[in-house]
Structures are given as structure tokens and as C-alpha cells.
Design a protein around this motif. Sequence first.
Motif, mmCIF file in Angstrom:
data_model
loop_
_atom_site.group_PDB
_atom_site.id
_atom_site.type_symbol
_atom_site.label_atom_id
_atom_site.label_comp_id
_atom_site.label_asym_id
_atom_site.label_seq_id
_atom_site.Cartn_x
_atom_site.Cartn_y
_atom_site.Cartn_z
ATOM 1 N N ALA A 1 2.319 -27.488 -16.184
ATOM 2 C CA ALA A 1 3.442 -28.421 -16.056
ATOM 3 C C ALA A 1 3.619 -28.913 -14.619
ATOM 4 C CB ALA A 1 4.749 -27.849 -16.593
ATOM 5 N N GLY A 2 3.380 -28.033 -13.628
ATOM 6 C CA GLY A 2 3.457 -28.466 -12.236
ATOM 7 C C GLY A 2 4.857 -28.944 -11.847
ATOM 8 N N LEU A 3 5.885 -28.377 -12.497
ATOM 9 C CA LEU A 3 7.249 -28.794 -12.159
ATOM 10 C C LEU A 3 7.589 -28.316 -10.751
ATOM 11 C CD1 LEU A 3 9.079 -27.972 -15.493
ATOM 12 C CD2 LEU A 3 8.004 -30.107 -14.775
ATOM 13 N N PHE A 4 8.504 -29.041 -10.094
ATOM 14 C CA PHE A 4 8.922 -28.646 -8.755
ATOM 15 C C PHE A 4 9.940 -27.516 -8.879
ATOM 16 C CE2 PHE A 4 7.994 -33.312 -7.851
ATOM 17 C CZ PHE A 4 6.688 -33.026 -7.498
ATOM 18 N N PRO A 5 9.595 -26.312 -8.372
ATOM 19 C CA PRO A 5 10.474 -25.155 -8.571
ATOM 20 C C PRO A 5 11.836 -25.322 -7.907
ATOM 21 C CG PRO A 5 8.396 -24.496 -7.516
ATOM 22 C CD PRO A 5 8.403 -25.989 -7.588
ATOM 23 N N HIS A 6 11.911 -26.184 -6.873
ATOM 24 C CA HIS A 6 13.152 -26.299 -6.116
ATOM 25 C C HIS A 6 14.037 -27.421 -6.632
ATOM 26 C CE1 HIS A 6 10.416 -29.205 -4.492
ATOM 27 N NE2 HIS A 6 11.286 -29.684 -3.628
ATOM 28 N N ARG A 7 13.631 -28.031 -7.734
ATOM 29 C CA ARG A 7 14.467 -29.097 -8.273
ATOM 30 C C ARG A 7 14.887 -28.764 -9.689
ATOM 31 N NH1 ARG A 7 11.917 -34.775 -6.255
ATOM 32 N NH2 ARG A 7 12.176 -34.371 -4.034
ATOM 33 N N THR B 1 11.777 -37.733 -11.020
ATOM 34 C CA THR B 1 10.960 -37.830 -9.804
ATOM 35 C C THR B 1 10.380 -39.225 -9.561
ATOM 36 O OG1 THR B 1 10.336 -35.508 -9.973
ATOM 37 C CG2 THR B 1 8.962 -36.888 -8.587
ATOM 38 N N TYR C 1 16.859 -24.577 -13.330
ATOM 39 C CA TYR C 1 15.622 -24.654 -12.557
ATOM 40 C C TYR C 1 14.437 -24.312 -13.461
ATOM 41 C CZ TYR C 1 18.338 -25.261 -8.347
ATOM 42 O OH TYR C 1 19.188 -25.770 -7.392
ATOM 43 N N PHE D 1 11.936 -22.259 -13.554
ATOM 44 C CA PHE D 1 11.570 -20.890 -13.921
ATOM 45 C C PHE D 1 12.504 -20.323 -14.982
ATOM 46 C CE2 PHE D 1 14.825 -20.312 -10.854
ATOM 47 C CZ PHE D 1 15.521 -19.211 -11.325
ATOM 48 N N GLN D 2 13.641 -20.965 -15.200
ATOM 49 C CA GLN D 2 14.584 -20.479 -16.211
ATOM 50 C C GLN D 2 14.198 -20.940 -17.614
ATOM 51 O OE1 GLN D 2 17.924 -22.179 -13.956
ATOM 52 N NE2 GLN D 2 18.862 -20.154 -13.934
ATOM 53 N N ARG E 1 8.759 -35.897 -17.728
ATOM 54 C CA ARG E 1 8.616 -36.384 -16.355
ATOM 55 C C ARG E 1 7.532 -37.464 -16.276
ATOM 56 N NH1 ARG E 1 6.976 -32.454 -11.386
ATOM 57 N NH2 ARG E 1 5.127 -32.263 -12.673
ATOM 58 N N HIS F 1 -0.802 -26.187 -8.373
ATOM 59 C CA HIS F 1 -0.482 -27.163 -9.425
ATOM 60 C C HIS F 1 0.744 -27.992 -9.072
ATOM 61 C CE1 HIS F 1 2.718 -24.686 -11.452
ATOM 62 N NE2 HIS F 1 2.069 -23.730 -10.856
ATOM 63 N N SER G 1 0.580 -31.970 -8.703
ATOM 64 C CA SER G 1 1.415 -32.866 -9.490
ATOM 65 C C SER G 1 2.208 -33.803 -8.584
ATOM 66 C CB SER G 1 2.300 -32.097 -10.479
ATOM 67 O OG SER G 1 3.342 -31.458 -9.815
ATOM 68 N N TRP H 1 17.425 -22.397 -5.488
ATOM 69 C CA TRP H 1 16.554 -22.005 -6.588
ATOM 70 C C TRP H 1 16.019 -20.586 -6.427
ATOM 71 C CZ3 TRP H 1 14.909 -24.747 -2.451
ATOM 72 C CH2 TRP H 1 13.747 -24.346 -1.828
#
Lengths: 378, 223
Positions: free
Chosen positions: A85-91, A99, A132, A134-135, A148, B118, B122, B216
Motif C-alpha cells: 500500500a505504501g501509505l504515509f505512516p505520518h498522515r 495526497t 493512522y 498502522f491502525q 489514494r 515502499h 509511493s 502518529w
Amino acid sequence: MITFDGVTKRYADGTVAVDDLHLEAPTGEITVFVGPSGCGKTTSLRMINRMIDATHGTISLDGVDVRTIDPPTLRRGIGYVIQQAGLFPHRTIVDNIATVPHLLGWSRKKARAHALELLDRVGLAPELAGRYPFQLSGGQQQRVGVARALAADPPVLLMDEPFSAVDPVVRTSLQDELLRLQAELNKTIVFVTHDIDEAIKLGDRVAVLRVGGRLAQVAAPAALLSAPADEFVAEFLGRDRGIRRLSFVSDASLRLRPDLTVPASSPVSEAAGRAASAQSPWLAVVDAGDRPLGWVNPAELPRDGTLEGVRLLPYGTFVHGRDSLRTALDAALLSPSGCAIAVAEDGGAVVGVATRESLDEALALAASDVGNGDPANG
Amino acid sequence: MGEEPSIWEYFTRNWSTGQPGSIDTLLGDHIVMSLLPIVAALAFAIPIGLACVRWRLLYQPTAGLVNIIYALPSLALFGVFLAVTGLSQATVIIPLTFYAVAVLVPAVVDGLRSVPEHVRQSAVAMGFTPLRRLTRVELPLAAPVVLAGLRVAAVSSISLVSVGALVGMGGLGYLFIRAWQIDYFAPAIVGIVGIVLLALIVDGILVVSQRLLTPWVRARRSG
């Protein structure tokens, strides 16, 4: 349409990742690149949005050479879904989805409102918006990844093994979801996978690549299964090609018998008479709404009473007009009668019964098409 | 010699005398000489760290060099700079900047390397320009590791300033010399308590800002 015209990628150390690739990914269709590791499928994908530049040849989007477009601009117009997925962990989820609209300079309010719509579109609850990444579970993250990629409504979507890191049950639901979305959106999708079953399930066209980056064959899935170009493709397709090909043959060629059903309220003697006149030992018992309950062999039953309370034998069904010959065959193999019950898509009432004889005829017809490239009704 | 005053008496009597050696002045000097190097070091460490991540070959020699600098005794370094910058705060600030750089460069490198591949890919695929990717994705994600390094650097810097007292610029460290000169321990206790309190407060501010800047990470712990 995405066109690969003589595309080669050779690295400085001499390794050839992609070798003289000629290929078209038609507009509004899913083109799958499949092959073993080292076949250059991901490299080919990444050359489309210029994450990698080709050494020779041209890749064009609707006739425009991608190398004439500045990479960030090009990429903002192409959705991209990556394996984890490569999601941004801080967003937060909503900001992740927003994005690209954000990069394109949409107002924050508009980008967020659109992101919330997309969250719903990929089947996620609005409560997840403020969380976030990771949740979320792996499957949910991957859905966010798809949302996205779709956020700025790009005509082209690149998907790099997007579902390979999730468990098989979740993968199946993500695949179904993608097909459902694609039916609504009609994007031009290039999908990379190493899983041939995934390729056959999702692809309108499947391009099989071999190690060294050479195209082995490109064809519709059914054609691939019935007429693999060579030994490599046949081996890569694996076992049960014939059976799997039946997934692409419709049930239209199946002759259905309407006279092999009997209501559960009927006396056994009447059922026996019906079986005799139909010249079949087996009858499908149905309820008051014509829905199937199971199989009986009236000759084996005591002659008094009705079919109510009689032990019924297991049955299998397929949806008439929607399911494939493979599903029908599977349904037949799930019953001691050897027959498959065809049901209506709405309500599930019995439409008729496919006997072993009619299955045999349909299979023979399907087999006669093998090697012609396109199977019957494919 | 009269009766020795208590520690508290010493503190209140010398807090704001307007003379050199007044505790409030010493505290102010101490804050400037310990925290200015941290800010300066961060400004150096980020580009150095980025270069080390971008050109991998650079990291080993750089890490070796900063380790050697870190191993140099602070007193010797202050002595060297005394000859160059004389009796000014720079004599302490410049060496302490070196030490802080030595702590922060590995922190920046580790922080940037902790950004998952990754996620980086991305960001590229979505059309971030390199600068925007750095400022919006890579540095924010490196922040927790960098802030952890910043806490170590800040506390050690606050403690090291006092050594500067031996070359005449030591902030609260002056109180240790004073205790030696007047043969009486109250100033030393005031100095130690002052330095420890300052370190605790600065560390606390960094912890709070870490929580505010990287929500986060906190969410991950409680989630």
C-alpha cells in the motif's frame, strides 16, 4: 491506450530487464503483466510513469511519448498502487487519500471532501478517516491505497502486485472489489502479478513474460488457457488448464431439463411415477417457492407418505445465464446424482437440471474450440 | 571568616547581584552556550546526513570522523579554541557544536534510513518533487529518531558547558571553581542542582515537542 514500442531496459552492468517489448494496453481494459521473478514485469510497469527510464524504444500514453512529460507531472496523472500500500505512516487516512489532489493544488476542503467519498467507494467506514495507517488491517490499508490512486481521477492506473501481501480470503475480496470498481470506472489498468490465477481472474488481456524480459504471449485469458504459445507459457499456466478454461465458457450451451423436479409435498408414489416417465432415477425436490432442497431416488423409498421428512441427498447449483460451465460442472460433482441444478439469479428458483448427458455435450462443444484461439462463448 | 551560609542563602544572596558571577547571568550564559551548539549542529547534521544517505560511500568515513571528534577530550578542544577565539563564548560553542554534530549525524542518517522503501517509492510514484518528498515525507518520518538524538545531544551539551569554566567560560560551571576558591561547598551544590534542573527542563520540552510533532508515533504506542 498505453503503447510499448520496442522497449528495452538494459542496466549499466549489462543486465537486460526488458527486451524489445511491443505491447498495447487498451483504454478501459485491465492488462495484466505476469511472469516469474526476473521477467521484468515491474520494470515494465515503472517505465510507464518513468520511475525507470527505458534504454531504447518508446512508451506512449494515447500517442504521447512519456519522455516528453516532466516526471512529477506525468505521475500525478497516473494512479499507482504498490504492494504494501505504501501509505504515509505520518498522515491520517483522509490525508493519505488526498495526497495527489493536494499536490495538484486543490483546496484542502475540496480534497478532503473528495477523499471521504472515495473512502466510501472502496468500501471503508467514514470513521476510519481520522486514523493512522498502522491502525488499519492489511486489507483495509490496501483499499486505502486504491482510493489514494483514484483520488485525482486519473485515466490510467498502475498496480504493482497490490494484493500479494494479504491473506487469500482478503485477496479474493479485494480482487472482486477491483472488478466491481472497474465496471463503474473503466480505467486503463496495468496490473503486475506473479500469480497466474490472479492474472486470469482480473485480466481482459494477459501478457506472459519470461525471464530476461521477453514477451512470451499476450492474449485474453481464455485464449491463453486454450492455446498457449509455447511450452513455457503452458508450464507457467500450470495444471488443470482445461478445467480452468471452462471458467470462460458460458452455460448457454447446456441443455436444461425442466421435468426433473418434484415438490416436497408430493406423495412418494407420484414422484416414482414422474421419475419413471422421465427415465431418470433422480429427481430434484423443491420447496413451495421452487427453491432446491436436495435429490431423491424415489425407487429406493417406501411407497407410502409424501417426500416431506425423507432424507434428501446433497445438491449443487449454478446461476443460469451468469455462471460458467466450470461452475456447472463443479455443481454436478457435488451431488450423488451427477446432475447440476440451474437456479434463477433472482430468488434462486430452479430453472432446470443439467444432466450428465447435457454436461457431456457442452464439454465436447467447448473442447472442439480448443486451439482456435477464442473459445465458444468466450 | 564568618559562619558559612546555607546553600539556599548562598543562592539568594548571589542570584541577581549585577556583578560578574551573579547566578542569573551564569544561567543565561549556560543556556546560550549549551543550546546554540544544538541548533547550529542540527543545521549542519541534516545536510551532512542527507549526503550520507544519498551517497552511501560517504557514510563510513563521515561516521569515523565524527566519532574521532567525539572522542577528543573537551578540555583539550576548549584549550585549542581559546588560542583562536580568545575569552569568548565561541570558545565553548564551537567545540560543543562539533560534539552535537557527532551525535546528530548518525541520528539523521538512521532516521532517514528508517523511512520504509515502499513509502519512499509511493511518494515518487505519486508525483512528489524530490524537495517536497524530502520535506513532506522523509524528514517528518525521520523526526522521531532525530529528536531522540537531539535529546542526547542537548543533555550532554548542558553538562559539558561546565568544563568550559576551566578556560573561563563555563556558565554555571563557574560555581565549581568558586567553591574551590573559597573552600566551601555551597556554590558547587547550587551549580550541580542548576545544571541538572536545566537538563531536565530542556529534555522535558523536547519530549513534549516530540509528542506534538509526531502524533502518529504516540498513536502507535497506545493503539
